[in-house]
Design a protein around this motif. Sequence first.
Motif, PDB file in Angstrom:
ATOM      1  N   MET A  40       0.828  -1.197   0.000  1.00  0.00           N
ATOM      2  CA  MET A  40       0.000   0.000   0.000  1.00  0.00           C
ATOM      3  C   MET A  40       0.871   1.259   0.000  1.00  0.00           C
ATOM      4  N   ILE A  41       1.950   1.244   0.765  1.00  0.00           N
ATOM      5  CA  ILE A  41       2.867   2.390   0.808  1.00  0.00           C
ATOM      6  C   ILE A  41       3.542   2.574  -0.552  1.00  0.00           C
ATOM      7  N   ALA A  42       3.898   1.466  -1.195  1.00  0.00           N
ATOM      8  CA  ALA A  42       4.498   1.548  -2.534  1.00  0.00           C
ATOM      9  C   ALA A  42       3.524   2.198  -3.510  1.00  0.00           C
ATOM     10  N   ARG A  43       2.246   1.854  -3.407  1.00  0.00           N
ATOM     11  CA  ARG A  43       1.228   2.454  -4.288  1.00  0.00           C
ATOM     12  C   ARG A  43       1.112   3.964  -4.031  1.00  0.00           C
ATOM     13  N   LEU A  44       1.136   4.360  -2.758  1.00  0.00           N
ATOM     14  CA  LEU A  44       1.091   5.787  -2.432  1.00  0.00           C
ATOM     15  C   LEU A  44       2.298   6.512  -3.036  1.00  0.00           C
ATOM     16  N   ASN A  45       3.476   5.904  -2.885  1.00  0.00           N
ATOM     17  CA  ASN A  45       4.694   6.506  -3.427  1.00  0.00           C
ATOM     18  C   ASN A  45       4.628   6.622  -4.948  1.00  0.00           C
ATOM     19  N   GLU A  46       4.124   5.579  -5.607  1.00  0.00           N
ATOM     20  CA  GLU A  46       3.991   5.604  -7.070  1.00  0.00           C
ATOM     21  C   GLU A  46       3.085   6.739  -7.532  1.00  0.00           C
ATOM     22  N   GLU A  47       2.085   7.049  -6.720  1.00  0.00           N
ATOM     23  CA  GLU A  47       1.136   8.112  -7.071  1.00  0.00           C
ATOM     24  C   GLU A  47       1.599   9.485  -6.596  1.00  0.00           C
ATOM     25  N   GLY A  48       2.766   9.533  -5.959  1.00  0.00           N
ATOM     26  CA  GLY A  48       3.303  10.803  -5.498  1.00  0.00           C
ATOM     27  C   GLY A  48       2.608  11.347  -4.266  1.00  0.00           C
ATOM     28  N   ILE A  49       1.932  10.493  -3.526  1.00  0.00           N
ATOM     29  CA  ILE A  49       1.223  10.921  -2.316  1.00  0.00           C
ATOM     30  C   ILE A  49       2.168  10.770  -1.122  1.00  0.00           C
ATOM     31  N   HIS A  50       2.317  11.844  -0.370  1.00  0.00           N
ATOM     32  CA  HIS A  50       3.179  11.834   0.815  1.00  0.00           C
ATOM     33  C   HIS A  50       2.598  10.872   1.859  1.00  0.00           C
ATOM     34  N   GLN A  58      -6.510   6.737   5.226  1.00  0.00           N
ATOM     35  CA  GLN A  58      -7.464   6.997   4.155  1.00  0.00           C
ATOM     36  C   GLN A  58      -7.324   5.957   3.048  1.00  0.00           C
ATOM     37  N   ARG A  59      -6.101   5.659   2.634  1.00  0.00           N
ATOM     38  CA  ARG A  59      -5.882   4.691   1.565  1.00  0.00           C
ATOM     39  C   ARG A  59      -6.290   3.285   1.999  1.00  0.00           C
ATOM     40  N   LEU A  60      -6.066   2.968   3.252  1.00  0.00           N
ATOM     41  CA  LEU A  60      -6.381   1.629   3.751  1.00  0.00           C
ATOM     42  C   LEU A  60      -7.857   1.287   3.541  1.00  0.00           C
ATOM     43  N   GLU A  61      -8.733   2.281   3.630  1.00  0.00           N
ATOM     44  CA  GLU A  61     -10.169   2.033   3.482  1.00  0.00           C
ATOM     45  C   GLU A  61     -10.535   1.504   2.092  1.00  0.00           C
ATOM     46  N   ALA A  62      -9.766   1.871   1.072  1.00  0.00           N
ATOM     47  CA  ALA A  62     -10.086   1.446  -0.294  1.00  0.00           C
ATOM     48  C   ALA A  62      -9.103   0.397  -0.830  1.00  0.00           C
TER      49      ALA A  62
END
Length: 193
Positions: A40-50, A58-62
């Motif tokens: 999940m953290i890798a996905r956030l990083n790929e999307e440029g989300i801090h 928030q991301r965990l919910e989806a």
Amino acid sequence: MSVDNTSVRLIPTYHSDIAEMLFVGTDYWSQRDRTDLSEMIARLNEEGIHVTHDSLLQRLEAFVPERVLGAGPDWKERLIAEWLGLERPRIRKVLIDHFHGGGAEARVREQQRLLLALVDIGVNIEGLDRLRMALLAPCDWRYRLIRYAVKGREKGVRFVFDGSPTMVRRVDETMRQAGFAEAEIREFLGCAR
């Protein structure tokens, strides 16, 4: 002619410092949670989300891990139910405990108070930075500190002080104030020096 319905699916393994710190165990569930959170953290990083506690929650919910989404039809329903009912709530709880309500911050402050108090009374802690890093994991840090007193030399951590009655009394009082049980203090005193 028979048809082989088996196939091998390779799923990447993900690693992140946050997940390594939060899920330190070697058991199956800790490893799975560590990998899922790292993905999940890798996905956030790929999307440029801090990566912050808010963005993680928030991301965990989806979020649904790739290992679940790509499962075969025989397993997918069961894996989704496990993810939604067991695994995601467990990861959420660990994140909340770590980031909200001062859980992580309070634990680190308490650890630092103890370590500084020990140094102030004359205990030399070799490998202090290594010990501080080991105590960051969300675990029973008092137990971990005692384990480092017992077996920390192989990891470069050692508590050194003279064994005078005055010093033993000071160490005992300092550790008692930090919430250590009498048996833990005896074990610490028996291994350090």
